[in-house]
Design an enzyme around this catalytic site. Structure first.
Site, PDB file in Angstrom:
ATOM      1  N   TYR A   1       0.945  -1.384  -0.166  1.00 18.74           N
ATOM      2  CA  TYR A   1       0.217  -0.028   0.218  1.00 18.74           C
ATOM      3  C   TYR A   1       0.810   1.085   0.575  1.00 18.74           C
ATOM      4  O   TYR A   1       0.186   2.401  -0.558  1.00 18.74           O
ATOM      5  CB  TYR A   1      -0.998   0.126   1.352  1.00 18.74           C
ATOM      6  CG  TYR A   1      -1.929   1.171   1.032  1.00 18.74           C
ATOM      7  CD1 TYR A   1      -3.232   0.836   0.338  1.00 18.74           C
ATOM      8  CD2 TYR A   1      -1.569   2.456   2.186  1.00 18.74           C
ATOM      9  CE1 TYR A   1      -4.098   1.931   0.454  1.00 18.74           C
ATOM     10  CE2 TYR A   1      -2.555   3.334   1.793  1.00 18.74           C
ATOM     11  CZ  TYR A   1      -4.078   3.260   1.109  1.00 18.74           C
ATOM     12  OH  TYR A   1      -5.340   4.158   1.579  1.00 18.74           O
TER      13      TYR A   1
ATOM     14  N   LYS B   1       0.602   3.678  -2.793  1.00 22.14           N
ATOM     15  CA  LYS B   1       0.555   5.600  -2.650  1.00 22.14           C
ATOM     16  C   LYS B   1       1.348   6.603  -2.764  1.00 22.14           C
ATOM     17  O   LYS B   1       1.959   7.379  -2.907  1.00 22.14           O
ATOM     18  CB  LYS B   1       0.136   5.573  -1.043  1.00 22.14           C
ATOM     19  CG  LYS B   1      -1.374   4.811  -0.818  1.00 22.14           C
ATOM     20  CD  LYS B   1      -2.417   5.020  -2.256  1.00 22.14           C
ATOM     21  CE  LYS B   1      -3.656   4.815  -1.554  1.00 22.14           C
ATOM     22  NZ  LYS B   1      -4.682   5.019  -2.383  1.00 22.14           N
TER      23      LYS B   1
END
Length: 252
Positions: free
Chosen positions: A154, A158
Site C-alpha cells: 500500500y 501510494k
C-alpha cells in the site's frame, strides 16, 4: 456555491467512504457525477442519496484495473454527457501484511488497484481533456506513502501515486489540465474499520488510539477529505498543479 455547474465529474471507488462523500460534494455544487465502482449495484445507494438531495448522478460498473474496460467507461461518459471535466481517482484496496508474510498476489493486487488503475483512468481521460484544453485530475494518495509498518504494498502504491501526479502535471499542464493528489491520514471509513478488525482491536478503540496521536485529537471524516478534493477540482485551484496535499489533522 455552484463551482461545478455544467461540469461532468467521474469518481472511482465511489460506493462508500471518501469516494461517496466526494461524489456528493461535487454534485452538491452543481456537477453531474458519474459514480464508478465494480458494479452498478455497489454504487447505486450513493447515487440515490445524491439524487434525493437534488443532485445529478449515475452509477457505472467498471473494473478500473482493466484498461479496456476503463477506455470504454470514459468513452461512454463522454458519449452520454458530452464531456469529462473532472476525474477523481479514489479506487483502492488494502492487503496488509509484514513483508516476510506477504503473498506476491497481494502485492500485485494492491499495486494494480491503487496505482495502475490511476494510470489507466488518467490516460483514458486525457484523450478527451487535451482537445478540450481543460481538466482537473485529483488522485488519492495516503499518509502511508511515507512508510507504514505492515503496508509495504500500500505504501509503495501510494508513493507511486505522488510520482504519477507530479509527472502528469508536467505533461498535461500545457493543455490547461491540473493534476494534484490528496494524501489523507486516518479517516473513519469502512477501509480503516477493516484495519482495526485485522489487527484485532475494537473499531472505536482503534480510532481513539489514533486520535490521541493526532494534534487535532480526532480522526478525519470523509466529508473533510471531500472538501479538499473539491477545492483541487475547482477553478479556485487554477494555479495549483503537481502537488500532494496531506490532510491528516497535523500529524507528522
Amino acid at each position: 456555491m455552484d463551482r461545478f455547474t455544467n461540469r461532468v465529474a467521474v469518481v472511482t471507488g465511489a460506493a462508500q467512504g471518501i469516494g461517496a462523500a466526494t461524489a456528493g460534494r461535487l454534485a452538491g455544487e452543481g456537477a453531474t457525477v458519474v459514480l464508478v465502482d465494480l458494479t452498478v449495484q455497489r454504487a447505486q445507494s450513493a447515487v440515490d442519496e445524491i439524487v434525493a438531495a437534488g443532485g445529478a448522478a449515475v452509477a457505472v460498473g467498471c473494473d478500473v484495473t482493466d484498461p479496456v474496460a476503463v477506455d470504454a467507461m470514459i468513452d461512454r461518459v463522454v458519449a452520454e454527457h458530452g464531456r469529462i471535466d473532472i476525474l477523481v481517482n479514489n479506487a483502492g484496496i488494502t492487503r496488509d501484511n509484514m513483508l516476510f508474510k506477504m503473498p506476491v498476489d497481494d502485492w500485485d493486487a494492491v499495486l494494480r488497484t491503487n496505482l495502475s488503475s490511476m494510470f489507466h483512468c488518467c490516460r483514458a481521460a486525457q484523450r478527451h481533456m487535451v482537445p478540450a484544453r481543460y481538466g482537473k485530475i485529483v488522485n488519492l494518495s495516503s499518509r502511508s506513502a511515507l512508510g507504514n509498518r505492515g503496508q509495504v504494498n500500500y505504501a509503495a502504491a501510494k508513493a507511486g501515486v505522488q510520482g504519477l501526479t507530479a509527472t502528469l502535471a508536467i505533461e498535461l499542464g500545457p493543455y490547461d489540465i491540473n493534476v494534484n493528489a490528496v494524501a489523507p491520514g486516518y479517516v473513519a471509513t469502512p477501509m480503516t474499520a477493516a484495519v482495526a478488525d485485522r489487527i484485532g482491536v475494537d473499531r472505536d478503540e482503534h480510532r481513539r488510539q489514533v486520535a490521541e496521536q493526532t494534534p487535532l485529537r480526532r480522526v478525519g471524516q470523509p466529508a473533510e477529505i471531500a472538501a479538499v478534493i473539491a477545492f483541487l477540482a475547482s477553478d479556485d485551484a487554477s494555479y495549483v498543479s503537481g502537488q500532494t496535499l496531506y490532510v491528516n489533522g497535523g500529524a507528522r
